[in-house]
Design an enzyme around this catalytic site. Sequence first.
Site, PDB file in Angstrom:
ATOM      1  CD  GLU A  67      26.436   6.139 -35.965  1.00  0.00           C
ATOM      2  OE1 GLU A  67      25.197   6.181 -35.848  1.00  0.00           O
ATOM      3  OE2 GLU A  67      27.007   5.498 -36.870  1.00  0.00           O
ATOM      4  CD1 TRP A  87      24.651   8.193 -39.432  1.00  0.00           C
ATOM      5  CD2 TRP A  87      22.662   8.060 -40.453  1.00  0.00           C
ATOM      6  NE1 TRP A  87      24.736   7.239 -40.434  1.00  0.00           N
ATOM      7  CE2 TRP A  87      23.535   7.131 -41.057  1.00  0.00           C
ATOM      8  CE3 TRP A  87      21.356   8.150 -40.933  1.00  0.00           C
ATOM      9  CZ2 TRP A  87      23.141   6.317 -42.121  1.00  0.00           C
ATOM     10  CZ3 TRP A  87      20.952   7.340 -41.982  1.00  0.00           C
ATOM     11  CH2 TRP A  87      21.838   6.445 -42.573  1.00  0.00           C
ATOM     12  CD1 TRP A 108       1.221   0.023 -44.799  1.00  0.00           C
ATOM     13  CD2 TRP A 108       2.706  -1.336 -43.833  1.00  0.00           C
ATOM     14  NE1 TRP A 108       2.472   0.541 -45.044  1.00  0.00           N
ATOM     15  CE2 TRP A 108       3.398  -0.280 -44.458  1.00  0.00           C
ATOM     16  CE3 TRP A 108       3.440  -2.318 -43.166  1.00  0.00           C
ATOM     17  CZ2 TRP A 108       4.789  -0.164 -44.419  1.00  0.00           C
ATOM     18  CZ3 TRP A 108       4.820  -2.202 -43.128  1.00  0.00           C
ATOM     19  CH2 TRP A 108       5.483  -1.139 -43.757  1.00  0.00           C
ATOM     20  CG  ASN A 156      21.124   3.082 -33.301  1.00  0.00           C
ATOM     21  OD1 ASN A 156      20.132   3.619 -33.764  1.00  0.00           O
ATOM     22  ND2 ASN A 156      22.065   2.559 -34.066  1.00  0.00           N
ATOM     23  CD1 TRP A 207       6.320   3.027 -42.958  1.00  0.00           C
ATOM     24  CD2 TRP A 207       6.761   4.764 -41.623  1.00  0.00           C
ATOM     25  NE1 TRP A 207       6.121   4.175 -43.692  1.00  0.00           N
ATOM     26  CE2 TRP A 207       6.388   5.253 -42.900  1.00  0.00           C
ATOM     27  CE3 TRP A 207       7.097   5.680 -40.636  1.00  0.00           C
ATOM     28  CZ2 TRP A 207       6.329   6.616 -43.198  1.00  0.00           C
ATOM     29  CZ3 TRP A 207       7.047   7.037 -40.918  1.00  0.00           C
ATOM     30  CH2 TRP A 207       6.660   7.497 -42.194  1.00  0.00           C
ATOM     31  CD1 TRP A 253      10.414   5.324 -36.063  1.00  0.00           C
ATOM     32  CD2 TRP A 253       9.716   3.290 -36.710  1.00  0.00           C
ATOM     33  NE1 TRP A 253      10.181   4.573 -34.939  1.00  0.00           N
ATOM     34  CE2 TRP A 253       9.745   3.324 -35.301  1.00  0.00           C
ATOM     35  CE3 TRP A 253       9.304   2.121 -37.331  1.00  0.00           C
ATOM     36  CZ2 TRP A 253       9.380   2.232 -34.513  1.00  0.00           C
ATOM     37  CZ3 TRP A 253       8.945   1.026 -36.553  1.00  0.00           C
ATOM     38  CH2 TRP A 253       8.986   1.085 -35.157  1.00  0.00           C
TER      39      TRP A 253
HETATM   40  C1  LIG Z   1      13.530   3.373 -35.403  1.00  0.00           C
HETATM   41  C2  LIG Z   1      14.490   4.399 -34.866  1.00  0.00           C
HETATM   42  C3  LIG Z   1      14.016   5.601 -34.329  1.00  0.00           C
HETATM   43  C4  LIG Z   1      14.910   6.564 -33.840  1.00  0.00           C
HETATM   44  N1  LIG Z   1      14.413   7.731 -33.307  1.00  0.00           N
HETATM   45  C5  LIG Z   1      15.276   8.686 -32.868  1.00  0.00           C
HETATM   46  C6  LIG Z   1      14.786   9.908 -32.332  1.00  0.00           C
HETATM   47  O1  LIG Z   1      13.584  10.160 -32.258  1.00  0.00           O
HETATM   48  N2  LIG Z   1      15.690  10.813 -31.871  1.00  0.00           N
HETATM   49  C7  LIG Z   1      17.044  10.580 -31.937  1.00  0.00           C
HETATM   50  O2  LIG Z   1      17.820  11.431 -31.499  1.00  0.00           O
HETATM   51  N3  LIG Z   1      17.529   9.444 -32.478  1.00  0.00           N
HETATM   52  C8  LIG Z   1      16.694   8.487 -32.931  1.00  0.00           C
HETATM   53  N4  LIG Z   1      17.195   7.318 -33.451  1.00  0.00           N
HETATM   54  C9  LIG Z   1      18.653   7.201 -33.644  1.00  0.00           C
HETATM   55  C10 LIG Z   1      19.460   6.563 -32.502  1.00  0.00           C
HETATM   56  O3  LIG Z   1      18.865   5.373 -32.081  1.00  0.00           O
HETATM   57  C11 LIG Z   1      19.645   7.487 -31.290  1.00  0.00           C
HETATM   58  O4  LIG Z   1      20.093   8.749 -31.716  1.00  0.00           O
HETATM   59  C12 LIG Z   1      20.692   6.906 -30.336  1.00  0.00           C
HETATM   60  O5  LIG Z   1      20.277   5.647 -29.882  1.00  0.00           O
HETATM   61  C13 LIG Z   1      20.876   7.847 -29.161  1.00  0.00           C
HETATM   62  O6  LIG Z   1      21.783   7.300 -28.228  1.00  0.00           O
HETATM   63  P1  LIG Z   1      23.164   8.015 -27.960  1.00  0.00           P
HETATM   64  O7  LIG Z   1      22.961   9.475 -27.730  1.00  0.00           O
HETATM   65  O8  LIG Z   1      23.836   7.247 -26.871  1.00  0.00           O
HETATM   66  O9  LIG Z   1      23.903   7.793 -29.344  1.00  0.00           O
HETATM   67  P2  LIG Z   1      25.444   7.842 -29.770  1.00  0.00           P
HETATM   68  O10 LIG Z   1      25.787   6.539 -30.389  1.00  0.00           O
HETATM   69  O11 LIG Z   1      26.296   8.314 -28.663  1.00  0.00           O
HETATM   70  O12 LIG Z   1      25.438   8.897 -30.968  1.00  0.00           O
HETATM   71  C14 LIG Z   1      25.685  10.296 -30.785  1.00  0.00           C
HETATM   72  C15 LIG Z   1      24.572  11.114 -31.370  1.00  0.00           C
HETATM   73  O13 LIG Z   1      24.474  10.902 -32.773  1.00  0.00           O
HETATM   74  C16 LIG Z   1      23.108  11.004 -33.185  1.00  0.00           C
HETATM   75  N5  LIG Z   1      22.706   9.729 -33.804  1.00  0.00           N
HETATM   76  C17 LIG Z   1      23.230   8.506 -33.603  1.00  0.00           C
HETATM   77  N6  LIG Z   1      22.621   7.595 -34.404  1.00  0.00           N
HETATM   78  C18 LIG Z   1      21.694   8.259 -35.114  1.00  0.00           C
HETATM   79  C19 LIG Z   1      20.751   7.882 -36.103  1.00  0.00           C
HETATM   80  N7  LIG Z   1      20.637   6.626 -36.551  1.00  0.00           N
HETATM   81  N8  LIG Z   1      19.946   8.835 -36.604  1.00  0.00           N
HETATM   82  C20 LIG Z   1      20.016  10.123 -36.190  1.00  0.00           C
HETATM   83  N9  LIG Z   1      20.911  10.544 -35.264  1.00  0.00           N
HETATM   84  C21 LIG Z   1      21.727   9.629 -34.734  1.00  0.00           C
HETATM   85  C22 LIG Z   1      22.287  11.269 -31.931  1.00  0.00           C
HETATM   86  O14 LIG Z   1      22.082  12.662 -31.830  1.00  0.00           O
HETATM   87  C23 LIG Z   1      23.196  10.755 -30.825  1.00  0.00           C
HETATM   88  O15 LIG Z   1      22.968  11.373 -29.576  1.00  0.00           O
HETATM   89  C24 LIG Z   1      16.315   6.329 -33.923  1.00  0.00           C
HETATM   90  C25 LIG Z   1      16.785   5.117 -34.462  1.00  0.00           C
HETATM   91  C26 LIG Z   1      15.883   4.164 -34.927  1.00  0.00           C
HETATM   92  C27 LIG Z   1      16.424   2.892 -35.516  1.00  0.00           C
END
Ligand SMILES: Cc1cc2nc3c(=O)[nH]c(=O)nc-3n(C[C@H](O)[C@H](O)[C@H](O)COP(=O)(O)OP(=O)(O)OC[C@H]3O[C@@H](n4cnc5c(N)ncnc54)[C@H](O)[C@@H]3O)c2cc1C
Length: 483
Positions: free
Chosen positions: A282, A285, A313, A348, A366, A389
Site C-alpha cells: 500500500e 501505491w 459529464w 480508504n 472526477w 480519482w
Molecule cells: C479517491 C481517493 C483519493 C485519495 N486521496 C489521497 C490523498 O490525497 N493522499 C493520500 O495519501 N492518499 C490518498 N488516497 C489513498 C488512501 O485512501 C489513503 O492513503 C489512506 O486512506 C490513508 O490511510 P492510512 O494512512 O491509514 O493508510 P494505510 O492503509 O495504513 O496505508 C499506509 C500508507 O500507504 C499509502 N497508501 C495507501 N493506500 C494508498 C493509495 N490507494 N494510493 C496512494 N497511497 C496509498 C499512504 O501513504 C498510507 O498512509 C486516496 C484514495 C482514493 C480512493
Amino acid sequence: MTSTSPRPALVWFRDDLRLSDHPALAAAASTGRPLLCVYVLDEVSEGMRPHGGASRWWLAQSLRSLQRSLSAAGTDLVLRRGAAAAIITELAQHSSAAAVYFNDVATVPARAVVAELNDRLAALGITTHSHLGDLLAAPELIRGKDGRGPKVFTPFWKRLLALGAPPQPLAAPSQVSAAPAPASDQLDSWALQPTTPDWAGGLRDCWQPGEQGAQRALQQFLDQAIAGYASDRDRPDRDATSRLSPHLRFGEISPRQIWHAARFAAAAQPAISADVDKFLSELGWRDFCRQLLFDQPALTTQNLQTSFDRFPWRDDEAALRAWQRGLTGYPIVDAGMRELWQTGTMHNRVRMVVASFLVKHLLIDWRHGEQWFWDTLVDADPGSNPGNWQWVAGCGADAAPYFRVFNPILQGEKFDPNGDYVRRFVPELARLPAAIIHQPWTATPLELASAGVTLGKNYPAPIVDHRLGRERALAAYATVRKN
Ligand SMILES: Cc1cc2nc3c(=O)[nH]c(=O)nc-3n(C[C@H](O)[C@H](O)[C@H](O)COP(=O)(O)OP(=O)(O)OC[C@H]3O[C@@H](n4cnc5c(N)ncnc54)[C@H](O)[C@@H]3O)c2cc1C
C-alpha cells in the site's frame, strides 16, 4: 558574521518536516558548520499547487513542531514565503553560506525550482547538495524503454522490490550549532489556520501533527493493528490502518523509516509477515502515484486516457453540494463525506465508494471530487489524490474497470456490517437496526418512527435511485468505449 567565523551550511526544509532520517540535514550537520535552517512556503513558482484548507492547518502545526525540535537541537527555523529559488539564493548569499542542502522532491515543478536555484547559486560559487527524497525509490530508477514508468501497479511494485530494501534510516543530529539567523516571518502572519469560523476543532481532536505524532502513530499501528491488516484494512468500522498518510504527506516520517520498522516487526513476529507485505505494498501505491505525476504533471486536470476527454459529464450543482455535505441519502456515502469534513480524513474503502458514487451514480466530473478532497483532506497529496480519482473514474492508469459501479448498499453491508461507522458519523440514523441501516428507505414506517427517522425531514431520501444511476453510468461509459 566576522571573517573568522565558519561559513554556515543552509538546510532547506521542503516536504520533509522532521529531524530523523533527513539526509540533507544529516549531511549538512556532518560538515560541522553552523546551520541555517529555512522553510519556504512557495505557492507562486510555476506549477506549484497551493495547499487546501485542511492541509494548511496541518502545515501550521507541523512547522510549529519542527520549530520546537530544531530549537531543542540548538538552532532556529527561518520562515519565508514566495518563490523558493530566489529566497534561498538571497538567504545563502546574505549569510555567506558555503553550501545549500536539501532533499529531492520528485515532481516536475519542484525539480524546475531546483534547476533555477542551482543556476543562481553556481553563479555565486555556492554549491548545492541534493539528497534522496521522500520516496522509496526515485522515479528514474523505475523506467521502461520509453523512458516512462510502468502504468500498472503490479509491474511497478515488482520493479521497486527488485531494487532491494531502501537504505537504513539515519539518526537525527543530536546537537547542532546555529548560524546567526536572519529575520523570519511569523508563522501566524501566514494565516494558515482558520479563524472565522474556526472549523478545525475536529482536526485538533483527531491528530497530532509533527514528527513525534508520526512516530507514535507508527508505533501504535505496529503494536496494535498490523496483525490482521491484510483482511481488516477494508473495514471503516475498525481502527485497522496506520493513519500515517498526513504525516507522510508533510514528510514528518519517511517511507524508509516505515519500511524498516515494519520489516523489523515482521522479523520478530513471523505470523504478521503477510500483513506487513500488504501494508508495504500500500505504501508502494504512494510511490506509484508520485511516479504517475512525474510522468504526467497535469495529472490533476487531464485524463490519463484521452478517450475520456469527451465523456458526457453532467452539470448538477445541487447533487454536488449534497455529496459534499453528506446528504445523498446513502448512509455509507454520507458517513464518509461527514468523516472527511469533521476529521480531515476518510477511510480508504469509503473514499473509493464516495468517489465512485460521484463519478458514476451522479456522473459528475472526477475533477470536482478531486478538488473537494484537495481542500478537505489533511493528507491531500499531489500524486495520490488525482491518481486515485482517475483510477476510480476509470480514466487513469491501471484504472478500475468501467463496469465496476460500486453498490453503496452492498459496500456498506459488507464493510460496515453492524452499521457502527454510519452510526458514528450519521447520528440521526444511530437507532436504526443493522439490517436496514444501509438502506433506510426500505424500513417500515414503524421501524423509522421508533428510530426517530423521518425520511426527507431529518435524513434525505436517496438523491438518485441506485439501479437507474447504475444504468445511466453504464450507458455513459459505453460512449467512451466507442471513442
Ligand atoms: C479517491 C481517493 C483519493 C485519495 N486521496 C489521497 C490523498 O490525497 N493522499 C493520500 O495519501 N492518499 C490518498 N488516497 C489513498 C488512501 O485512501 C489513503 O492513503 C489512506 O486512506 C490513508 O490511510 P492510512 O494512512 O491509514 O493508510 P494505510 O492503509 O495504513 O496505508 C499506509 C500508507 O500507504 C499509502 N497508501 C495507501 N493506500 C494508498 C493509495 N490507494 N494510493 C496512494 N497511497 C496509498 C499512504 O501513504 C498510507 O498512509 C486516496 C484514495 C482514493 C480512493
